[in-house]
Design a protein around this motif. Structure first.
Motif, mmCIF file in Angstrom:
data_model
loop_
_atom_site.group_PDB
_atom_site.id
_atom_site.type_symbol
_atom_site.label_atom_id
_atom_site.label_comp_id
_atom_site.label_asym_id
_atom_site.label_seq_id
_atom_site.Cartn_x
_atom_site.Cartn_y
_atom_site.Cartn_z
ATOM 1 N N ALA A 1 32.644 74.273 29.918
ATOM 2 C CA ALA A 1 32.742 74.397 31.370
ATOM 3 C C ALA A 1 34.055 75.066 31.764
ATOM 4 C CB ALA A 1 32.604 73.030 32.022
ATOM 5 N N GLU A 2 35.130 74.698 31.098
ATOM 6 C CA GLU A 2 36.427 75.323 31.370
ATOM 7 C C GLU A 2 36.386 76.798 30.996
ATOM 8 O OE1 GLU A 2 41.132 74.956 30.013
ATOM 9 O OE2 GLU A 2 39.692 73.394 29.445
ATOM 10 N N PHE A 3 35.745 77.104 29.880
ATOM 11 C CA PHE A 3 35.622 78.506 29.447
ATOM 12 C C PHE A 3 34.830 79.319 30.460
ATOM 13 C CE2 PHE A 3 32.995 81.671 27.110
ATOM 14 C CZ PHE A 3 34.005 82.522 26.711
ATOM 15 N N ILE A 4 33.706 78.777 30.940
ATOM 16 C CA ILE A 4 32.885 79.489 31.914
ATOM 17 C C ILE A 4 33.685 79.759 33.184
ATOM 18 C CG2 ILE A 4 30.868 79.287 33.414
ATOM 19 C CD1 ILE A 4 29.487 77.768 31.130
ATOM 20 N N ALA A 5 34.396 78.752 33.663
ATOM 21 C CA ALA A 5 35.199 78.942 34.866
ATOM 22 C C ALA A 5 36.269 80.005 34.643
ATOM 23 C CB ALA A 5 35.846 77.615 35.267
#
Length: 458
Positions: free
Chosen positions: A436-440
């Motif tokens: 999720a952090e990577f996608i953001a």
């Protein structure tokens, strides 16, 4: 991630013509069951495909299949796989594609009736979704026409369903040119994975409805684009090699959704998938030079259950039409591999070693396809908890393998590319552990005008 362990855990188990889970076709071809079969792929010469030209188009395909099957009979081929890759107008107007399907199936049936030649048709509609900008992946005319063609082809007898799907490619092309490994992983292991899940659920429903099988996808538009750019000296070869390893994560999703092989020929990531799934795989190498150049001419054959030529135009050569000539070459290559298999595992492994060793030391893209490299990268993928982290793990493993091979003198890497290995490793190490952090993070840096995140569910 459905696959948590390797179906082929040891390098010696990776061998042409043999797979733990062979596929038996309606006419009795046993793909991955002890023989390598030729898989012929062909296309038109340069011409338009319209309603007005369809009689000429149909004549081309009728001539191609008739002449090719006649040559297969003359050369005592034990069977052939025929692949029909549609051109974009044939997907946009499904009636065009279905007319060709029926021509091919009719000729294949006649060859079986008259000569006992076993054959099977792989249907590969062109993925026209990329023609909308930014691409609309889950609805609209391109999507509906493609499914209509898949359904119609399966209904009339195309037994193997495949595609070169394009989900994520709208960002991946820029990632290649910028050397951005993070965006490569975002394109393939976030966007591409989600598109593959959506697409192959639909194709699985079509296959079940008509009693055919999902064969497999390919990251051709990702890994092979990188390979071609590297051949043109536009991006580093070590980068293309790492992109290839990452591409296996994306293509694996088709098997997680029910595909059973043979994986599509232009997927040079197929050795990793064979190790993970145990399903048979098509491969192409030296005989694909009609369509693209590559540094993988022999090593690709080490894992082939069907041996393909890529798309060759129907032009006249001195001996015969180009498709017929290419089928002859494929048949002779398969004879050699099948002779080695007939003499036992030791002989087959010797031939495999020659195929591998003739390419592996000369290019990093070949090195990541050695049997030991394949097992290591495949193990890294299945050991990861999700597709994003599998992409990161595949990249890190490939970089480590290349660093070690260069340090020990086993693989030639251009001096100007050696520092890029450290650059890539630092990039991978800096990526977030959390998806999720990577996608953001990626949504904050990629060109938002290039894609529609909602079409991928992100």
């Amino acid at each position: 991630m459905k696959y948590r362990q390797l179906a082929i855990p040891h390098a010696d188990g990776l061998l042409f013509g043999t797979a733990p889970h062979p596929l038996i076709t309606r006419r009795g071809l046993r793909l991955g069951g002890g023989l390598v079969y030729p898989e012929l792929n062909f296309t038109l010469p340069a011409m338009e495909v319209t309603a007005a030209t369809m009689p000429v188009v149909a004549r081309h395909y009728r001539d191609i299949i008739t002449d090719a099957l006649r040559r297969a009979v003359d050369l005592d081929a034990p069977g052939v796989v025929i692949e029909f890759e549609t051109l974009p107008p044939m997907t946009a107007t499904p009636a065009f594609g279905l007319e060709i399907v029926q021509i091919l199936l009719g000729a294949m049936e006649e060859a079986h009736r008259q000569h006992g030649l076993k054959s099977v048709l792989r249907m590969t509609p062109n993925d026209n979704r990329e023609f909308a900008r930014p691409p609309v992946m889950r609805s609209g005319e391109h999507w509906e026409r493609m499914l209509e063609l898949f359904d119609g082809a399966a209904r009339v007898g195309a037994e193997l369903l495949s595609i070169e799907s394009v989900g994520g490619k709208e960002l991946h092309d820029d990632a290649l040119m910028m050397g951005d490994l993070g965006q490569v992983i975002y394109s393939q292991c976030v966007l591409g994975v989600r598109d593959m899940e959506f697409l192959w659920r639909q194709l699985g429903a079509i296959a079940r409805r008509h009693g055919v099988v999902c064969a497999g996808d390919t990251a051709c538009g990702f890994g092979n684009t990188a390979m071609v750019l590297a051949e043109q000296r536009m991006i580093p070869r070590v980068f293309a090699a790492v992109v290839r390893a990452v591409s296996a994560v994306r293509t694996l999703v088709g098997y997680e959704q029910g595909a059973v092989g043979p994986g599509k020929d232009c997927g040079y990531e197929n050795p990793y998938l064979k190790a993970i799934t145990g399903y048979p795989m098509a491969m192409e190498g030296k005989t694909s030079a009609c369509a693209h150049l590559s540094p993988l001419g022999n090593i690709a054959g080490a894992y082939a259950d069907t041996w393909s030529n890529e798309s060759v135009q129907n032009v006249r050569l001195l001996a015969a039409s180009a498709p017929t000539c290419y089928l002859e070459q494929l048949i002779y290559d398969c004879r050699l591999m099948n002779r080695a298999l007939a003499e036992g595992t030791a002989s087959a492994l010797t031939l495999r070693r020659w195929m591998v060793d003739s390419d592996a030391a000369l290019d990093p893209q070949a090195w990541v396809l050695t049997p030991d490299s394949v097992i290591a990268i495949a193990q890294a993928i299945v050991s990861a908890p999700n597709h994003y982290q599998a992409g990161v793990a595949a990249a890190r493993c490939a970089i480590t393998l290349l660093r070690d091979a260069h340090a020990t003198g086993r693989c030639r890497i251009a001096p100007r590319e050696v520092p890029f290995l450290e650059t890539m490793l630092a990039h991978v190490d800096a990526l977030p552990a959390d998806e999720a952090e990577f996608i953001a993070q990626q949504k904050g840096v990629v060109d938002a005008s290039r894609y529609l995140p909602a079409e991928y569910g992100v």
